[in-house]
Design an enzyme around this catalytic site. Sequence first.
Site, PDB file in Angstrom:
ATOM      1  N   GLU A 125      -4.141  -2.802  -4.037  1.00 26.48           N
ATOM      2  CA  GLU A 125      -2.700  -2.875  -3.766  1.00 26.48           C
ATOM      3  C   GLU A 125      -2.180  -4.296  -3.951  1.00 26.48           C
ATOM      4  O   GLU A 125      -2.714  -5.243  -3.370  1.00 26.48           O
ATOM      5  CB  GLU A 125      -2.432  -2.439  -2.307  1.00 26.48           C
ATOM      6  CG  GLU A 125      -0.974  -2.589  -1.887  1.00 26.48           C
ATOM      7  CD  GLU A 125      -0.695  -2.042  -0.495  1.00 26.48           C
ATOM      8  OE1 GLU A 125      -1.627  -2.023   0.348  1.00 26.48           O
ATOM      9  OE2 GLU A 125       0.462  -1.648  -0.250  1.00 26.48           O
ATOM     10  N   HIS A 145       5.603   1.648  -2.479  1.00 24.09           N
ATOM     11  CA  HIS A 145       6.832   1.731  -1.674  1.00 24.09           C
ATOM     12  C   HIS A 145       7.562   0.396  -1.788  1.00 24.09           C
ATOM     13  O   HIS A 145       6.982  -0.612  -2.206  1.00 24.09           O
ATOM     14  CB  HIS A 145       6.478   2.031  -0.208  1.00 24.09           C
ATOM     15  CG  HIS A 145       5.394   1.138   0.357  1.00 24.09           C
ATOM     16  ND1 HIS A 145       5.657  -0.095   0.887  1.00 24.09           N
ATOM     17  CD2 HIS A 145       4.050   1.293   0.420  1.00 24.09           C
ATOM     18  CE1 HIS A 145       4.518  -0.652   1.279  1.00 24.09           C
ATOM     19  NE2 HIS A 145       3.518   0.158   1.003  1.00 24.09           N
ATOM     20  N   ASP A 179       1.606  -6.975   1.888  1.00 23.44           N
ATOM     21  CA  ASP A 179       0.824  -5.737   2.040  1.00 23.44           C
ATOM     22  C   ASP A 179      -0.176  -5.686   0.879  1.00 23.44           C
ATOM     23  O   ASP A 179       0.199  -5.332  -0.235  1.00 23.44           O
ATOM     24  CB  ASP A 179       1.817  -4.557   2.005  1.00 23.44           C
ATOM     25  CG  ASP A 179       1.141  -3.208   2.179  1.00 23.44           C
ATOM     26  OD1 ASP A 179      -0.070  -3.158   2.407  1.00 23.44           O
ATOM     27  OD2 ASP A 179       1.864  -2.190   2.074  1.00 23.44           O
ATOM     28  N   HIS A 237       7.298  -0.511   4.911  1.00 27.23           N
ATOM     29  CA  HIS A 237       7.819   0.565   4.072  1.00 27.23           C
ATOM     30  C   HIS A 237       9.320   0.352   4.098  1.00 27.23           C
ATOM     31  O   HIS A 237      10.025   0.848   4.976  1.00 27.23           O
ATOM     32  CB  HIS A 237       7.412   1.939   4.611  1.00 27.23           C
ATOM     33  CG  HIS A 237       5.925   2.146   4.539  1.00 27.23           C
ATOM     34  ND1 HIS A 237       5.280   3.173   5.155  1.00 27.23           N
ATOM     35  CD2 HIS A 237       4.954   1.440   3.899  1.00 27.23           C
ATOM     36  CE1 HIS A 237       3.970   3.093   4.903  1.00 27.23           C
ATOM     37  NE2 HIS A 237       3.762   2.051   4.150  1.00 27.23           N
ATOM     38  N   TYR A 247     -10.243   8.542  -2.989  1.00 24.93           N
ATOM     39  CA  TYR A 247     -10.971   8.660  -1.724  1.00 24.93           C
ATOM     40  C   TYR A 247     -11.785   9.944  -1.762  1.00 24.93           C
ATOM     41  O   TYR A 247     -11.208  11.027  -1.810  1.00 24.93           O
ATOM     42  CB  TYR A 247      -9.984   8.699  -0.544  1.00 24.93           C
ATOM     43  CG  TYR A 247      -8.892   7.657  -0.671  1.00 24.93           C
ATOM     44  CD1 TYR A 247      -9.065   6.375  -0.151  1.00 24.93           C
ATOM     45  CD2 TYR A 247      -7.705   7.940  -1.357  1.00 24.93           C
ATOM     46  CE1 TYR A 247      -8.079   5.405  -0.297  1.00 24.93           C
ATOM     47  CE2 TYR A 247      -6.716   6.976  -1.511  1.00 24.93           C
ATOM     48  CZ  TYR A 247      -6.912   5.716  -0.985  1.00 24.93           C
ATOM     49  OH  TYR A 247      -5.929   4.766  -1.137  1.00 24.93           O
ATOM     50  N   HIS A 298      -1.760  10.105  -1.544  1.00 25.03           N
ATOM     51  CA  HIS A 298      -0.538   9.341  -1.248  1.00 25.03           C
ATOM     52  C   HIS A 298       0.168   8.916  -2.533  1.00 25.03           C
ATOM     53  O   HIS A 298      -0.385   9.050  -3.623  1.00 25.03           O
ATOM     54  CB  HIS A 298      -0.846   8.136  -0.343  1.00 25.03           C
ATOM     55  CG  HIS A 298      -1.806   7.127  -0.928  1.00 25.03           C
ATOM     56  ND1 HIS A 298      -1.442   6.217  -1.888  1.00 25.03           N
ATOM     57  CD2 HIS A 298      -3.127   6.890  -0.680  1.00 25.03           C
ATOM     58  CE1 HIS A 298      -2.480   5.448  -2.190  1.00 25.03           C
ATOM     59  NE2 HIS A 298      -3.521   5.843  -1.481  1.00 25.03           N
ATOM     60  N   GLU A 345      -0.204   0.648  -5.490  1.00 28.52           N
ATOM     61  CA  GLU A 345      -1.439   0.825  -4.719  1.00 28.52           C
ATOM     62  C   GLU A 345      -2.129   2.173  -4.935  1.00 28.52           C
ATOM     63  O   GLU A 345      -2.261   2.970  -4.022  1.00 28.52           O
ATOM     64  CB  GLU A 345      -1.139   0.652  -3.227  1.00 28.52           C
ATOM     65  CG  GLU A 345       0.039   1.448  -2.686  1.00 28.52           C
ATOM     66  CD  GLU A 345       0.199   1.256  -1.172  1.00 28.52           C
ATOM     67  OE1 GLU A 345      -0.785   1.452  -0.439  1.00 28.52           O
ATOM     68  OE2 GLU A 345       1.319   0.919  -0.737  1.00 28.52           O
ATOM     69  N   HIS A 394      -5.601   5.334   7.225  1.00 24.67           N
ATOM     70  CA  HIS A 394      -5.118   4.432   8.275  1.00 24.67           C
ATOM     71  C   HIS A 394      -6.192   4.150   9.315  1.00 24.67           C
ATOM     72  O   HIS A 394      -5.951   4.178  10.515  1.00 24.67           O
ATOM     73  CB  HIS A 394      -3.846   4.991   8.927  1.00 24.67           C
ATOM     74  CG  HIS A 394      -2.664   4.916   8.012  1.00 24.67           C
ATOM     75  ND1 HIS A 394      -1.447   5.507   8.272  1.00 24.67           N
ATOM     76  CD2 HIS A 394      -2.508   4.311   6.811  1.00 24.67           C
ATOM     77  CE1 HIS A 394      -0.616   5.280   7.272  1.00 24.67           C
ATOM     78  NE2 HIS A 394      -1.233   4.552   6.368  1.00 24.67           N
ATOM     79  N   ASP A 432       4.062  -2.621  33.038  1.00 29.57           N
ATOM     80  CA  ASP A 432       5.192  -3.540  32.890  1.00 29.57           C
ATOM     81  C   ASP A 432       4.926  -4.627  31.840  1.00 29.57           C
ATOM     82  O   ASP A 432       5.607  -5.649  31.808  1.00 29.57           O
ATOM     83  CB  ASP A 432       5.545  -4.160  34.250  1.00 29.57           C
ATOM     84  CG  ASP A 432       4.349  -4.863  34.860  1.00 29.57           C
ATOM     85  OD1 ASP A 432       3.231  -4.748  34.309  1.00 29.57           O
ATOM     86  OD2 ASP A 432       4.530  -5.529  35.890  1.00 29.57           O
ATOM     87  N   ASP A 491      -7.033  -3.457   3.903  1.00 30.06           N
ATOM     88  CA  ASP A 491      -5.590  -3.337   3.679  1.00 30.06           C
ATOM     89  C   ASP A 491      -4.928  -4.129   4.792  1.00 30.06           C
ATOM     90  O   ASP A 491      -4.869  -3.685   5.941  1.00 30.06           O
ATOM     91  CB  ASP A 491      -5.191  -1.854   3.729  1.00 30.06           C
ATOM     92  CG  ASP A 491      -3.707  -1.638   3.402  1.00 30.06           C
ATOM     93  OD1 ASP A 491      -2.944  -2.632   3.414  1.00 30.06           O
ATOM     94  OD2 ASP A 491      -3.324  -0.471   3.162  1.00 30.06           O
TER      95      ASP A 491
END
Length: 436
Positions: free
Chosen positions: A410, A349, A266, A356, A384, A345, A380, A238, A34, A255
Site C-alpha cells: 500500500e 480509498h 497509510d 478513509h 490473502y 477489499h 493497496e 484488521h 472516567d 499496515d
Amino acid sequence: MQAEYRQRREALMSKIGNGTAIFRSAPMAVMHNDVEYVYRQDSDFFYLTGFNEPEAVAVLAPHHEEHQFILFVQPKDITKEVWTGYLTGVEAAKEMYGADEAYPINELDEQLPQYLLNADKIYYRFGRDKSFNETVLTHYQRLLRVYPKRGIGPTAIQDTCTILHGMRLVKSESELELMRKAADIAVEAHNTAREMTKPGIYEYEVQAEMEGIFRKHGALGPAYPSIVASGGNSCILHYIENNRQMDDGDLLLIDAGCSYNYYNSDITRTFPVSGKFTAEQKTLYELVLSAQKQAIAQVKPGNPYNLIHDTALRVLVEGMVELGILQGEVDKLIEEEKYKPYYMHRTGHWLGLDVHDVGVYQYGDDNPLILQPGQILTVEPGIYILPGAEPAEEQPKVDEKWMGIGIRIEDDVLVTPTGCEVLTAGVPKEVEDMER
Ligand code: GLY
Ligand code: MN
Ligand code: MN
C-alpha cells in the site's frame, strides 16, 4: 493557517447562498470508566476552524447582517482547566480563530435562532451526537411552525457533504505539506521495522519501535491501530493484537501510518521475517507488486477512479489463473467475483484528515469520479490465502502450499497535473529490497 481556514469558510459560504451551516465538535470518547481518550476534533469542524476543543458549535451564516462566522465554545473556567487543560474561552475564540461573534456554549439555544431565522435552508450533517441532532431538529421545527406567518425561514435540512467533502477531496499546498510530513514519518518507521525484524522477536516490539518513531517526530500517534501481522495473521485484514512471536519462514505484513496535525499516512509492506522469501511467497509477492504498479500507473488526471481498482483486480485474477488458484475465463471470474475469497477489499480509498477520507468515488454506476490534481488516494492490492481457505463455488481447492500467505502493498499517491507522485516511495518494495 488562520487565513486558510477563513478562505475555506468563505468558499463554503459562497456555495450555500442563503443557508446557514451548523457544525458540531466531536464528543470526548471514553476509554473506560472516567478515563477519556486523547481528544480528536471532528474533521469537518477542524477543516473549517482549526479549533480543537470539545463542546463547541460553529455556525456559518453568509446572509446574516453582522456575523457570518459564529463560534459557541466552553467558557474559561480556571477550576476546570486545572484538571482537564487549557480552554480558549469566548473572548479568545474571536481573536484567535477569527469568529465574528462568540458565545458560551450554554447560550446556544438562545443565540442560534437569530442565525437561522432568515435562512432558506439549514446545512447540517446528522451525526453520532443524538442530543445535538435533536437540538437542530427542534430549532428547525420551531421555525417551520412560524413559516406560514413569516413566509421566510428554513424549509429544508441538507447534508453539507456534497459541498464540503468535495472541497476536502482536493488538497491545498499547506495540506499537502502536512500529508508529506505524515508520509515521511511513516516511511522512516517502516524502514526501521524492516531492518529490525528477525525470527524470534514479537510483533509488538516492531509496533513499539514504529509508534515511537511517530511520536518522536511530533505525530499525534498512529493514524489507526497499527497492524503488525506475521505468519497466518497476515491474512486477517484488521489484525491488531500484535502479540505473536515471529518465526523463520513467516511473512510479516505491516499496515501502519501516523497522524500529523490530523493529516494521515497509510502504508503497507510485506516482507520475509528471515530475509528470504519462499518460492510461493515470492510468486505471490511479485503478482501483488505488479498489480500495484500497474494500478498506480493509472493514477493521472482525467482517468476514472474505478480504473485503479479494475486494473489491479485484472492483474491479480490473471495471475491467480496462471498459478491455478483460480480456474476459468478472467472476465467471467471478475464478473462473478470468484476472486473474493482471496481478494475481498477494494484497491484503495481517499486519504486526508480522515484515513478513509471523505469524498465520493462515483456518481451512480455509469458515472465514475474523474481524477484531478490535488487528490490523494491509497493504492493497496493484496492476496490473502487463509490457512483452511475455502474457494468460491466451482473453483479449485486451494493447494496447501499457498495457505497462510497474506500480502498487501500500500502506497499513498498524489494526483499531479501530469500523472502522480507516490508520497511513500521512500519505503522500498522491490523483491530484492525486501530480502536480506
Ligand atoms: N489501514 C487501513 C487501510 O488500509 O485502509
Ligand atoms: Mn488504506
Ligand atoms: Mn492501510
